[in-house]
Design an enzyme around this catalytic site. Structure first.
Site: not given
Length: 1061
Positions: A384, A386, A428, A430, A520
């Site tokens: 099994i 587990e 995007d 930029t 800017d």
């Protein structure tokens, strides 16, 4: 982890019920909590009570003392259980208890060796399981530390010590935060505040700290607001109120004061916390939604700017008071973990059925009940899987940690699974595809035949009135400022040309002495290049500003006349300066400036001339800005009033008033800026396309600019009849989602878009069945990021709102990091498939070996201790090392995985059955051969069928060696070790795991202590050589399968290249 969960700060999203029929009570009651108390105090009283300064905050020494006294600013959490108790809890598993019961029965029946052996084996199994769970928890804890939250604050630091702060836990405040006039209208005090501002970890905040916050920030603690400008905060995760709440610094003195400043909401939504008092008894406190001068921890700033004093941290915040209920909510498991749970459950039922059959057959054959019981339980433990869900969690978590080292922080585990299914990336331009450092390269004004290079024609730039006017407008309509280093030691205009816009060759980053918006900064860098001084400190004060926005696409300022000292924008001699997108500026101009400085009527032919010049620059991939100025028209509207050149407005005007003031202007000229593509982005785009992933570029630039940049990046831009490679924001506005879904199949560029268009693009793609990754950084990007299958926020420029909505954060804002993340996502999934193949083939082989031996009437070839040892190998280091196999570089040639694709595919099941059959057949052959290697003394010429310790040792070791070779084949589904496609020692963890397993097996068969436990005896070199020859057959068979598949793939594509290239 749920979609709304956050790694470092859990947010409570209260479920809103139906709206209340009564208006909210705004009367002030007797306070009993800190937020209630401070909401009644003025800013000065708050500062006095907390012994801090409204201008300078705390000193670092005082902040350190308070941090030691009050502890870190973290939500309370339960202390973890001691390790010894968690280890003992591992024995609660049903199968473990059954094995211990078997050991106890053996002890009481006098089989002491079996009792000790089973107990020791069980202890080893439990220890391995405990270590796995501990690693899983530690990996998840590491994920929670991947996204540390920060706060912007002012601390009273002498100038000489400022650099020390920057080298420790603080950094310069981001360029998007304006501080002036928040606490004082004095330009000198605001300038001092800017220089003293720092960024620290939110966990280091203490009561009394002076904190600054702006649009997109998350509030890091409970804060008494002392100054605010157009401040609204989203408190939905605390109160359930959907609308952002306006915030003011004034104290709540009375019912009248509370009503006068409350937002105009007649019937707010109800939630368990909306009408609840602030952490106190109902009816005893001011309700949270009434405290309009308190910013609560974990809420998000939707607009404006604010400043305030921390009044509560950690458990002493309103979030801290409800964090106990959050701790009781378990994070949901990922879809892959749930599918592993279901797989483990199904395999458990099959295993129990087979084990029951083995036990029944053994009992019918007359074997001892205790023997069959012990073998059955041991098989159950081994067969099994587990440990499968735990290994999946560890693999996902370790994969996320690897991705974080490469610049991609995954905030939620389910997102790792989705990465491998992404087939569209919307990015995007930029800052993601480009460097996000603009540089002015060309300029144009009337009487110029074509745009000229600014760096090659300095005389045209500095001599003509029109060119000088463009520079002047760009200087005045500008919010960039000196960086902290440059502000503390300002350079002259002549030396600034040397300092500005230098390139760090080690990192490739472009540096400037200015900080602010890229456009800017580019304009001020141009001033520096030609030795021009910044005029903003020498002209009259700025009396109003219209800030740039993605919807408006322009920004403007109004400068007062020298004779008008009052901060009014209606003065007769006030002048407006504006810059922005060409069409937006051009519509506000009536005249233009000639080369020699004369004003001429701007008629339609000349407007066409301007557009042609702009298209010429845009076709070269330049971002084009237009500039204009002129006297302000006398309007009767209100305005935004400033105290200095970079101040934040204290009041707001209507959109109509702003447009009226910026009309009738004189057009000055155009500037073309270049934001160069990031290094190797074109290679990343090609690799994504080769792997079936479309790349869509979204930008606010003009269509021609976007196309030019897309061609530089290698994106497909093919204009053919019936299809358009480029759509603009106006096109999107006219199209329905269904129309867009149909058109988007041939579109790879969206130009002149706003953040709202992103949501429409995501919906259209998802309606086609695409799995979409979307990038974003602003507050308005958050809805699209949350809607996308993988929302990607920028780590450097992204707001907290965007990061909150995103699934992944790029720490370097680089598009190539998205490629690496998708590679890792695909690789992690295929690694999970590989160790599932290993575990299932081992489990099936063990079950079938014991079942077939029982059916043939043989004694069990493996005893209980040996089966448990095989279980340790199956769930232990070899399996886990397969989960961290390095990602195959060619994995991007595979198409994206379907979201509904099953983990257990047909080829995987075939690999499991083939390997299990080879392991079972080879081990059984060794067992049968070893049983018959001695003569039967009672019957001459007949081989003995007596099983000795040597026989079981050979069988046991054969199975373990088969397991090691099987693990080697499971490192890759298609890559061959023999042909050199898969480096033999390429996975260090796998190398160590195999060496450790072989060393453990050697101890089991050669150390006397373990010989007694596992009932083994030493093997000589001839025996080991025979076992190596037999057990390696699983490797040779799988290598043959890989070779045949490679031949089929080459025949399918003809020349051996991927069909997707």
């Amino acid at each position: 982890m749920s979609r709304s969960a956050t790694p470092a700060l859990p947010l409570h999203n209260a479920q809103a019920s139906r709206p209340s029929s009564r208006a909210p009570v705004t009367g002030v009651r007797s306070p009993s909590t800190s937020t209630s108390t401070y909401s009644l105090l003025g800013p000065e009283e708050t500062a006095e009570r907390l012994q801090t300064s409204l201008l300078h905050g705390l000193t670092p020494a005082e902040a350190e003392i308070r941090l030691l006294r009050d502890g870190p600013n973290e939500l309370p959490h339960e202390e973890p259980e001691p390790l010894w108790l968690r280890f003992l809890k591992q024995f609660k598993e049903t199968l473990i208890l059954l094995l211990l019961a078997s050991a106890a029965i053996s002890f009481f029946m006098g089989n002491y060796d079996d009792a000790v052996s089973i107990t020791l084996a069980v202890t080893i199994v439990v220890t391995v399981g405990f270590v796995q769970e501990y690693r899983s928890e530690k990996s998840l804890e590491a994920l929670n530390r991947l996204v540390p939250h920060h706060a912007h604050l002012i601390r009273d630091v002498p100038p000489s010590s400022a650099p020390l702060m920057n080298n420790s836990t603080t950094a310069a405040l981001g360029p998007d935060i304006e501080l002036e006039d928040l606490a004082s209208k004095s330009p000198s005090s605001a300038s001092a505040a800017i220089k003293a501002s720092s960024t620290v970890l939110a966990s280091e905040l203490v009561a009394g700290d002076l904190v600054l916050f702006t649009t997109g920030d998350r509030i890091p603690a409970d804060i008494r607001i002392t100054a605010a400008t157009d401040l609204t905060i989203d408190e939905s995760n605390l109160t359930g109120e959907n609308e952002p709440v306006a915030k003011y610094p004034e104290a709540l003195r009375s019912t009248k004061a509370a009503v006068s400043h409350s937002p105009k909401i007649v019937s707010p939504p109800r939630s368990p916390f909306y009408d609840a008092p602030a952490s106190g008894a109902v009816g005893a406190d001011i309700r949270l939604n009434e405290q309009h001068n308190i910013a609560f921890m974990g809420t998000l700033v939707r607009s404006g700017y604010g400043q305030g004093i921390v009044i509560g941290t950690g458990a002493k915040t309103e979030f801290g008071s409800i964090s106990v209920s959050l701790q009781e909510i378990e994070s949901p498991r990922t879809p892959l973990q749930l599918s592993m749970d279901r797989l483990g459950q199904e395999l458990s039922y099959i295993s129990f059925g087979v084990i029951a059959l083995i036990v029944v057959i053994g009992l019918v054959q007359g074997r001892k009940l205790l023997e069959m019981f012990t073998i059955g339980v041991s098989l159950a433990v081994a067969a099994i899987p587990e440990g499968l869900p735990i290994i999946v969690t560890v693999t996902l978590a370790l994969g996320v940690l690897r991705m974080a080292k490469r610049g991609a922080i995954m905030r939620r585990l389910p997102s790792v699974e989705t990465l491998g299914s992404v087939n569209v990336v919307c990015s995007d331009k930029t800052g993601t595809l480009t460097l996000n450092h603009m540089a002015v390269t060309k300029m144009w004004h009337f009487d110029c035949p074509e745009p000229f290079e600014v760096h090659n024609d300095i005389s045209s730039l500095t001599s003509g009135p029109a060119a000088r006017t463009v520079l002047r407008i760009g200087n005045i309509a500008n919010n960039a400022r000196l960086s902290r280093v440059s502000a503390n030691s300002p350079a002259s205009a002549s030396s600034a040309a040397v300092l500005s816009s230098t390139v760090d060759r080690a990192s490739g980053a472009v540096k400037s002495r200015w900080v602010g918006q890229p456009t800017d900064v580019a304009i001020l860098d141009l001033l520096d290049t030609f030795g021009e001084d910044d005029l903003r400190d020498r002209i009259s004060r700025r009396v109003a500003e219209t800030p740039f926005s993605s919807e408006r696409k322009w920004m403007g300022v109004i400068i007062g006349s020298a004779q008008n000292d009052a901060p009014s924008f209606t003065g007769a001699n006030n002048v407006a300066y504006i810059k922005g997108a060409l069409e937006q500026v051009l519509t506000r101009c009536d005249t233009y400036l000639t080369k020699d400085g004369r004003e001429v009527i701007l008629d339609e032919p000349r407007r066409h001339t301007v557009r042609q010049a702009a298209e010429h620059m845009a076709s070269e991939g330049l971002r084009v800005l237009a500039f204009a100025s002129g006297a302000v028209r006398d309007t009767a509207g209100g305005g935004r009033v400033f105290g200095s050149r970079t101040s934040t407005p204290l009041s707001i005007t209507s959109q109509g008033d702003e447009d009226d003031r910026y009309t009738g202007l004189v057009f000055a000229g155009l500037v073309g800026m270049n934001d160069p593509p990031r290094k190797d982005v074109h290679k990343s785009i090609r690799r994504l396309m080769a792997g079936g992933v479309r790349v869509i570029m979204i930008t606010g630039d003009a269509e021609s600019t976007a196309v030019a940049i897309a061609k530089k990046l290698g994106m497909p831009v093919r204009d053919s009849p019936g299809s358009r490679p480029v759509l603009t924001g106006q096109d999107l506005d006219r199209m329905s989602t269904a129309d867009l879904a149909q058109a988007i199949s041939t579109t790879s560029i969206f130009a002149r878009t706003s953040p709202e268009h992103k949501m429409k693009i995501v919906r259209a793609l998802q309606s086609r069945g695409d799995v979409v990754a979307m990038t974003g950084d602003g507050v308005n990007d958050a809805p699209a990021l949350k809607k996308a299958d993988i929302g990607i926020a920028m780590g450097k420029l992204g707001t907290d709102v965007a990061k909150e909505a995103a699934d992944m954060i790029l720490t370097d804002d680089d598009f190539s990091t998205i490629l690496r993340a998708i590679e890792q996502g695909k690789g992690i999934f295929y690694n999970i498939q590989n160790f599932i193949t290993f575990q299932l083939s081992t489990s099936v082989a063990a079950l079938s070996l014991v079942l077939l031996s029982t059916l043939l009437g043989f004694k069990n070839p493996l005893n209980a201790m040996q089966i448990l040892w095989i279980n340790i190998l199956m769930d232990g280091p070899p399996a886990q090392s397969l989960g961290v196999e390095p990602v195959d570089p060619t994995i991007m040639n595979r198409p994206p995985r379907s979201r509904t694709a099953r983990v257990l595919t047909r080829p995987l099941i075939q690999r499991v059955l083939t390997s299990a059959f080879m392991i079972m057949l080879g081990t059984l052959a060794i067992y049968v051969y070893e049983m018959g290697d001695a003569d039967d003394l009672s019957t001459p010429g007949k081989r003995s069928r007596v099983v000795t310790a040597h026989d079981t040792t050979m069988t046991f070791t054969c199975f373990v060696l088969f397991d090691m070779f099987n693990a080697l084949t499971c490192r890759s589904e298609s890559k061959s070790v023999l042909r050199g496609e898969l480096p033999l020692f390429g996975n260090k963890m796998f190398n160590y795991a195999v060496l450790g397993s072989l060393f453990g097996q050697a101890c089991v068969i050669y150390v006397p202590f373990f010989q007694r436990i596992f009932q083994t005896e030493p093997l000589n070199a001839a025996h080991l050589l025979k076992l190596l020859c037999v057990s390696s057959t699983v490797f040779w068979v799988d290598e043959g399968r890989k070779y045949l598949n490679a031949v089929k793939r080459r025949r399918a594509v003809g020349v051996g290249y991927s069909v997707n290239v």
